[in-house]
Design a protein around this motif. Structure first.
Motif, PDB file in Angstrom:
ATOM      1  N   UNK A  87      71.973  71.017  75.498  1.00 58.22           N
ATOM      2  CA  UNK A  87      70.817  71.373  76.465  1.00 58.22           C
ATOM      3  C   UNK A  87      69.647  70.993  75.841  1.00 58.22           C
ATOM      4  N   UNK A  88      69.525  71.657  74.640  1.00 63.04           N
ATOM      5  CA  UNK A  88      67.906  71.141  74.316  1.00 63.04           C
ATOM      6  C   UNK A  88      67.330  70.016  74.305  1.00 63.04           C
ATOM      7  N   UNK A  89      69.104  69.251  73.664  1.00 65.99           N
ATOM      8  CA  UNK A  89      68.078  67.489  73.611  1.00 65.99           C
ATOM      9  C   UNK A  89      68.549  66.417  75.102  1.00 65.99           C
ATOM     10  N   UNK A  90      69.245  67.082  76.438  1.00 67.09           N
ATOM     11  CA  UNK A  90      69.199  66.391  77.100  1.00 67.09           C
ATOM     12  C   UNK A  90      67.763  67.709  78.357  1.00 67.09           C
ATOM     13  N   UNK A  91      66.821  68.529  77.904  1.00 67.93           N
ATOM     14  CA  UNK A  91      65.929  68.330  78.339  1.00 67.93           C
ATOM     15  C   UNK A  91      65.286  67.836  79.348  1.00 67.93           C
ATOM     16  N   UNK A  92      64.879  68.589  80.599  1.00 67.08           N
ATOM     17  CA  UNK A  92      63.386  67.866  81.256  1.00 67.08           C
ATOM     18  C   UNK A  92      62.678  67.066  80.203  1.00 67.08           C
ATOM     19  N   UNK A  93      62.232  67.871  79.484  1.00 68.38           N
ATOM     20  CA  UNK A  93      61.363  67.093  78.323  1.00 68.38           C
ATOM     21  C   UNK A  93      61.533  66.662  77.824  1.00 68.38           C
ATOM     22  N   UNK A  94      62.340  67.111  76.849  1.00 71.85           N
ATOM     23  CA  UNK A  94      62.792  66.289  75.628  1.00 71.85           C
ATOM     24  C   UNK A  94      63.922  64.432  75.735  1.00 71.85           C
ATOM     25  N   UNK A  95      64.199  65.073  77.099  1.00 71.03           N
ATOM     26  CA  UNK A  95      64.851  63.843  77.693  1.00 71.03           C
ATOM     27  C   UNK A  95      63.916  62.646  78.409  1.00 71.03           C
ATOM     28  N   UNK A 154      62.064  67.605  68.344  1.00 74.74           N
ATOM     29  CA  UNK A 154      61.856  68.329  68.358  1.00 74.74           C
ATOM     30  C   UNK A 154      62.602  69.486  69.194  1.00 74.74           C
ATOM     31  N   UNK A 155      63.496  68.558  70.063  1.00 78.60           N
ATOM     32  CA  UNK A 155      65.288  69.033  70.406  1.00 78.60           C
ATOM     33  C   UNK A 155      65.499  70.699  69.399  1.00 78.60           C
ATOM     34  N   UNK A 156      65.936  70.238  67.555  1.00 78.69           N
ATOM     35  CA  UNK A 156      66.465  70.584  67.060  1.00 78.69           C
ATOM     36  C   UNK A 156      65.604  72.144  67.287  1.00 78.69           C
ATOM     37  N   UNK A 157      64.077  72.201  67.565  1.00 77.31           N
ATOM     38  CA  UNK A 157      62.820  73.200  67.057  1.00 77.31           C
ATOM     39  C   UNK A 157      63.292  73.982  68.569  1.00 77.31           C
TER      40      UNK A 157
END
Length: 426
Positions: A330-338, A53-56
């Motif tokens: 920051x895509x990996x550590x975003x609130x949604x993904x974190x 999902x972070x990659x997307x």
């Protein structure tokens, strides 16, 4: 994890700090065909799902850039990252144990992302204490990804069977371990007390009012010989010497035996983070419905500090696409993904608003861990901590020697001197 746990270690050879704080190779301009991200540990379904999902999310901003994910086993991290530092052939983004971020920054391995972090909207909500673990000399080199604390896992069925309540004090902990072990006739050991377990032992140290070391007058002073510290050392090693913790864990960490034995029903209690559930279930799911947790006891029963475990993500300084790499970070550590990652692997996301409204309290393991998150500490904030704990293993060696019969005062005096010498080396 080393806290967990768990983190990467490397030989110390300090050099001046630098970094990419000038936003060189920023995300404006032509995107690279590929960036590489190194994550520690082994691939698992919950993490793979979040990284997909972070990659997307990342590719919405950088559609022409692929992301190659590489898993590096934690035991191999030292050599892998040291080789990358020496050869200049490192990743674009790298996972680092939160207690190792300062060491790598001091090695001039990580990019200074202070300016980029300042423009990240969600960054304002990151837990301040966690962010500070990735900062050195006022600059940001690593960003919090997830965190957790260790608790005491226990078999709820055995506690109920033998009418034992989850202990709050050291005396209660030892009594519970002995009662269950004796009643089970040797089929179940009371508790695991591995010697190579600084991050778990530290809770006992701090809970008794002891400490590892403190900065006084510009110099590191080792504190292993203080009354509180010696009380904790005597109690922890005494679990083995008094027979309520098996000797077979002397010289190993919590993963090299205790985890498997607890998963297979051979231990009544086991100290680790809530994050260990996927690994336990991979070994065996037979006893997982009968597992609970409680905060690590202290001499008087109050909530003592626990070691703040977890990982940060950083941009590798030698990378040629630091801006793009930070966008992926920051895509990996975003609130949604974190939050998705934390919930899937029993960690905690590192955002204040998510921690306050995450609904973690009702979980049998994460509930106690979330209460423990209110009182956490970290290792001495010096680049030399890696040398002291991961390379020289000063505290683990001390515990091992005492468990094997070396007089406590003798082992403590040697460890205290070694620790002071190492933390103050230049």
């Amino acid at each position: 994890m080393r806290f967990a746990a768990l983190g990467a270690a490397l030989a110390i050879g300090l050099s001046a700090c630098g970094g990419g704080g000038d936003d060189k190779n920023s995300s404006t301009g032509k995107d690279p065909a590929k960036i590489t991200a190194w994550f520690m540990g082994a691939a698992n379904e919950p993490q793979d799902k979040v990284l997909a999902q972070a990659k997307a999310d990342f590719q919405k901003q950088h559609p022409k850039t692929d992301v190659q994910v590489v898993y590096v086993p934690w035991p191999d991290a030292t050599k892998k990252l040291q080789d990358a530092l020496n050869t200049g052939q490192g990743p674009d983004v790298v996972e680092i144990g939160n207690d190792q971020a300062v060491t790598w920054a001091a090695q001039d391995a990580l990019a200074d992302v202070t300016k980029m972090y300042g423009r990240w909207t969600e960054g304002k909500d990151v837990v301040k204490g966690s962010l500070e673990l990735g900062q050195l000399d006022g600059k940001t080199y690593a960003v919090p990804w997830y965190a957790g604390v260790r608790v005491v896992w226990y078999r709820t069925d055995l506690f109920q069977k033998h009418k034992v309540q989850p202990p709050k004090t050291w005396d209660e902990l030892k009594a519970a371990a002995k009662k269950i072990q004796d009643a089970e006739g040797g089929d179940v050991d009371g508790i695991a007390a591995p010697s190579d377990f600084t991050n778990g032992f530290a809770s006992f140290l701090w809970g008794a009012g002891g400490d590892i070391a403190a900065k006084e007058g510009g110099k590191w002073v080792a504190k292993l010989d203080t009354p509180g510290s010696k009380q904790a050392i005597q109690f922890y090693t005494g679990l083995v010497k008094d027979g309520v913790a098996p000797k077979k864990y002397i010289g190993v960490n919590e993963l090299a035996g205790p985890q498997r034995d607890f998963a297979n029903g051979k231990l009544a209690m086991y100290i680790d983070g809530a994050w260990t559930l996927p690994q336990i279930e991979k070994i065996s799911k037979k006893y997982t419905p009968k597992m609970g947790a409680f905060t690590i006891p202290t001499p008087t029963g109050q909530l003592g500090p626990a070691f703040a475990g977890g990982s940060h993500l950083a941009v590798w300084k030698d990378g040629k696409n630091q801006g793009v790499a930070f966008d992926y970070l920051t895509s990996v550590t975003s609130k949604k993904n974190a939050k998705a990652f934390a919930d899937g692997l029993k960690f905690f996301p590192q955002f204040n608003d998510l921690l306050q409204g995450g609904g973690y309290g009702s979980d049998p393991v994460q509930g106690p861990a979330s209460r423990q998150m209110a009182n956490v500490k970290g290792s001495p904030k010096t680049a030399n901590w890696t040398e002291a704990d991961m390379n020289k293993k000063i505290i683990p060696t001390m515990l091992k020697e005492i468990m094997n019969g070396t007089p406590l005062d003798q082992a403590v005096a040697k460890a205290n001197k070694d620790l002071a010498d190492t933390l103050n080396q230049s």
